[in-house]
Design an enzyme around this catalytic site. Sequence first.
Site, mmCIF file in Angstrom:
data_model
loop_
_atom_site.group_PDB
_atom_site.id
_atom_site.type_symbol
_atom_site.label_atom_id
_atom_site.label_comp_id
_atom_site.label_asym_id
_atom_site.label_seq_id
_atom_site.Cartn_x
_atom_site.Cartn_y
_atom_site.Cartn_z
ATOM 1 N N LYS A 1 0.823 -1.222 0.000
ATOM 2 C CA LYS A 1 0.000 0.000 0.000
ATOM 3 C C LYS A 1 0.853 1.267 0.000
ATOM 4 O O LYS A 1 0.627 2.169 -0.803
ATOM 5 C CB LYS A 1 -0.946 0.024 1.217
ATOM 6 C CG LYS A 1 -1.904 -1.133 1.262
ATOM 7 C CD LYS A 1 -2.750 -1.115 2.509
ATOM 8 C CE LYS A 1 -1.955 -1.250 3.786
ATOM 9 N NZ LYS A 1 -1.227 -2.520 3.949
ATOM 10 N N SER A 2 1.833 1.326 0.913
ATOM 11 C CA SER A 2 2.661 2.545 0.983
ATOM 12 C C SER A 2 3.456 2.697 -0.308
ATOM 13 O O SER A 2 3.591 3.819 -0.829
ATOM 14 C CB SER A 2 3.635 2.483 2.148
ATOM 15 O OG SER A 2 2.933 2.177 3.312
ATOM 16 N N GLU B 1 0.294 6.124 6.706
ATOM 17 C CA GLU B 1 -0.062 5.699 8.062
ATOM 18 C C GLU B 1 1.177 5.833 8.960
ATOM 19 O O GLU B 1 2.297 5.665 8.488
ATOM 20 C CB GLU B 1 -0.524 4.255 7.888
ATOM 21 C CG GLU B 1 -0.500 3.329 9.011
ATOM 22 C CD GLU B 1 -1.132 1.995 8.580
ATOM 23 O OE1 GLU B 1 -2.356 1.892 8.633
ATOM 24 O OE2 GLU B 1 -0.398 1.068 8.202
ATOM 25 N N ASP C 1 -2.579 5.814 2.161
ATOM 26 C CA ASP C 1 -2.075 4.440 2.083
ATOM 27 C C ASP C 1 -2.873 3.413 2.883
ATOM 28 O O ASP C 1 -2.520 2.238 2.878
ATOM 29 C CB ASP C 1 -0.581 4.374 2.437
ATOM 30 C CG ASP C 1 -0.314 4.406 3.927
ATOM 31 O OD1 ASP C 1 -1.184 4.843 4.692
ATOM 32 O OD2 ASP C 1 0.783 3.989 4.319
ATOM 33 N N ARG C 2 -3.915 3.830 3.592
ATOM 34 C CA ARG C 2 -4.828 2.832 4.172
ATOM 35 C C ARG C 2 -6.141 3.527 4.496
ATOM 36 O O ARG C 2 -6.151 4.692 4.875
ATOM 37 C CB ARG C 2 -4.258 2.183 5.422
ATOM 38 C CG ARG C 2 -5.147 1.060 5.939
ATOM 39 C CD ARG C 2 -4.544 0.257 7.063
ATOM 40 N NE ARG C 2 -4.293 -1.131 6.697
ATOM 41 C CZ ARG C 2 -3.217 -1.802 7.085
ATOM 42 N NH1 ARG C 2 -2.279 -1.227 7.791
ATOM 43 N NH2 ARG C 2 -3.077 -3.062 6.748
HETATM 44 N N1 LIG Z 1 4.127 -5.399 -5.845
HETATM 45 C C1 LIG Z 1 5.274 -5.535 -5.177
HETATM 46 N N2 LIG Z 1 6.244 -6.278 -5.692
HETATM 47 C C2 LIG Z 1 7.400 -6.463 -5.022
HETATM 48 N N3 LIG Z 1 7.697 -5.930 -3.833
HETATM 49 C C3 LIG Z 1 6.770 -5.181 -3.272
HETATM 50 C C4 LIG Z 1 5.502 -4.924 -3.901
HETATM 51 N N4 LIG Z 1 4.770 -4.144 -3.102
HETATM 52 C C5 LIG Z 1 5.543 -3.914 -2.016
HETATM 53 N N5 LIG Z 1 6.731 -4.524 -2.124
HETATM 54 C C6 LIG Z 1 7.776 -4.515 -1.088
HETATM 55 O O1 LIG Z 1 7.183 -5.141 0.053
HETATM 56 C C7 LIG Z 1 7.486 -4.435 1.256
HETATM 57 C C8 LIG Z 1 6.200 -3.947 1.919
HETATM 58 O O2 LIG Z 1 5.604 -2.928 1.139
HETATM 59 P P1 LIG Z 1 4.802 -1.714 1.783
HETATM 60 O O3 LIG Z 1 5.545 -1.160 2.949
HETATM 61 O O4 LIG Z 1 4.449 -0.793 0.666
HETATM 62 O O5 LIG Z 1 3.496 -2.480 2.296
HETATM 63 P P2 LIG Z 1 2.219 -1.921 3.064
HETATM 64 O O6 LIG Z 1 1.044 -2.578 2.460
HETATM 65 O O7 LIG Z 1 2.239 -0.435 3.071
HETATM 66 O O8 LIG Z 1 2.478 -2.500 4.503
HETATM 67 P P3 LIG Z 1 1.816 -2.114 5.931
HETATM 68 O O9 LIG Z 1 0.430 -2.604 5.947
HETATM 69 O O10 LIG Z 1 2.631 -2.857 6.909
HETATM 70 O O11 LIG Z 1 1.948 -0.646 6.096
HETATM 71 C C9 LIG Z 1 8.437 -3.313 0.855
HETATM 72 O O12 LIG Z 1 9.752 -3.779 1.069
HETATM 73 C C10 LIG Z 1 8.167 -3.118 -0.642
HETATM 74 O O13 LIG Z 1 9.321 -2.666 -1.319
HETATM 75 N N1 LIG Z 2 -3.680 -3.991 15.543
HETATM 76 C C1 LIG Z 2 -3.652 -3.130 14.530
HETATM 77 N N2 LIG Z 2 -4.722 -2.361 14.266
HETATM 78 C C2 LIG Z 2 -4.755 -1.472 13.226
HETATM 79 O O1 LIG Z 2 -5.743 -0.762 13.002
HETATM 80 C C3 LIG Z 2 -3.598 -1.400 12.417
HETATM 81 N N3 LIG Z 2 -3.271 -0.660 11.325
HETATM 82 C C4 LIG Z 2 -2.022 -1.015 11.013
HETATM 83 N N4 LIG Z 2 -1.565 -1.963 11.865
HETATM 84 C C5 LIG Z 2 -0.210 -2.560 11.881
HETATM 85 C C6 LIG Z 2 0.017 -3.592 10.830
HETATM 86 C C7 LIG Z 2 1.479 -3.391 10.500
HETATM 87 O O2 LIG Z 2 2.261 -4.124 11.423
HETATM 88 C C8 LIG Z 2 1.724 -1.920 10.732
HETATM 89 C C9 LIG Z 2 1.686 -1.049 9.490
HETATM 90 O O3 LIG Z 2 0.498 -1.190 8.811
HETATM 91 O O4 LIG Z 2 0.704 -1.506 11.630
HETATM 92 C C10 LIG Z 2 -2.519 -2.228 12.742
HETATM 93 N N5 LIG Z 2 -2.536 -3.088 13.778
#
Ligand SMILES: Nc1ncnc2c1ncn2[C@@H]1O[C@H](COP(=O)(O)OP(=O)(O)OP(=O)(O)O)[C@@H](O)[C@H]1O
Ligand SMILES: Nc1nc(=O)c2ncn([C@H]3C[C@H](O)[C@@H](CO)O3)c2[nH]1
Length: 228
Positions: free
Chosen positions: A14-15, A32, A78-79
């Site tokens: 997402k990020s 986030e 991002d969320r």
């Molecule tokens: N489509 C993709 N292909 C390959 N690698 C990816 C892809 N999307 C994300 N990544 C890698 O996966 C890891 C997690 O990505 P990211 O931090 O964007 O996830 P997120 O969904 O925002 O996580 P969170 O819910 O924990 O905030 C990062 O290291 C990123 O570079």
């Molecule tokens: N318990 C809990 N409630 C939330 O609403 C929530 N939103 C995100 N997260 C956790 C997931 C990843 O570790 C990290 C980044 O997304 O934070 C949550 N955890």
Amino acid sequence: MTVIVLSGPIGAGKSSLTSILAKYLGTKPFYESVDDNPVLPLFYADPKKYAFLLQVFFLNTRFRSIKDALTDDNNVLDRSIYEDALFFQMNADIGRATTEEVDTYYELLNNMMNELKHMPKKNPDLLVHINVSYDTMLKRIQKRGRPYEQLSYDATLEDYYKRLLRYYKPWYENYDYSPKMEINGDELDFMTDEHAREVVLEQIVAKLKEMGKLPESWDKSTKIEIDA
Ligand SMILES: Nc1ncnc2c1ncn2[C@@H]1O[C@H](COP(=O)(O)OP(=O)(O)OP(=O)(O)O)[C@@H](O)[C@H]1O
Ligand SMILES: Nc1nc(=O)c2ncn([C@H]3C[C@H](O)[C@@H](CO)O3)c2[nH]1
């Protein structure tokens, strides 16, 4: 122009996609609170003790970004706030919140959602959901490397992550606050594969055009640089 929110499980991308999309569309990204979140490591160390506090922390910071994002009509978040209840419900279901905490949380969430109704824009224009399998989710969590999210830190996280994926499926199917679309996060490695990145961006642009949020003639001729 438009407010887009991303959704999807932990590590779905997402990020990463928020940053790519915001650069591509020339809009502002909202993230986030994670690295500056003092409660997150406490939660992973002692989930039962900190589940409620973490939830209130996230709700507070998310509410602040949403207020900024929905008054200035040109953003990517991002969320979604709609996923907050999914997380808390799941934690409550596995015994990490008391009945009083659950009741208080839902009342607070409800109050905050009512406040959003007074914003110039009440809902996002589009939800972009990144779908990932358990294996992909885990690979990405490992790649990103936050210590407290690793299975080596706490083996019960395997069950937590699998459960989270089960909660996301009906959540996405029932989501109806805005138009929505899914991205195949297993197949489309938009971080390292330029073609995959173009495919994802084209899918989102096509949806925005179909919704009338981008003119049919809209085209991005310049390629974007990704800070992976
Ligand atoms: N489509 C993709 N292909 C390959 N690698 C990816 C892809 N999307 C994300 N990544 C890698 O996966 C890891 C997690 O990505 P990211 O931090 O964007 O996830 P997120 O969904 O925002 O996580 P969170 O819910 O924990 O905030 C990062 O290291 C990123 O570079
Ligand atoms: N318990 C809990 N409630 C939330 O609403 C929530 N939103 C995100 N997260 C956790 C997931 C990843 O570790 C990290 C980044 O997304 O934070 C949550 N955890």
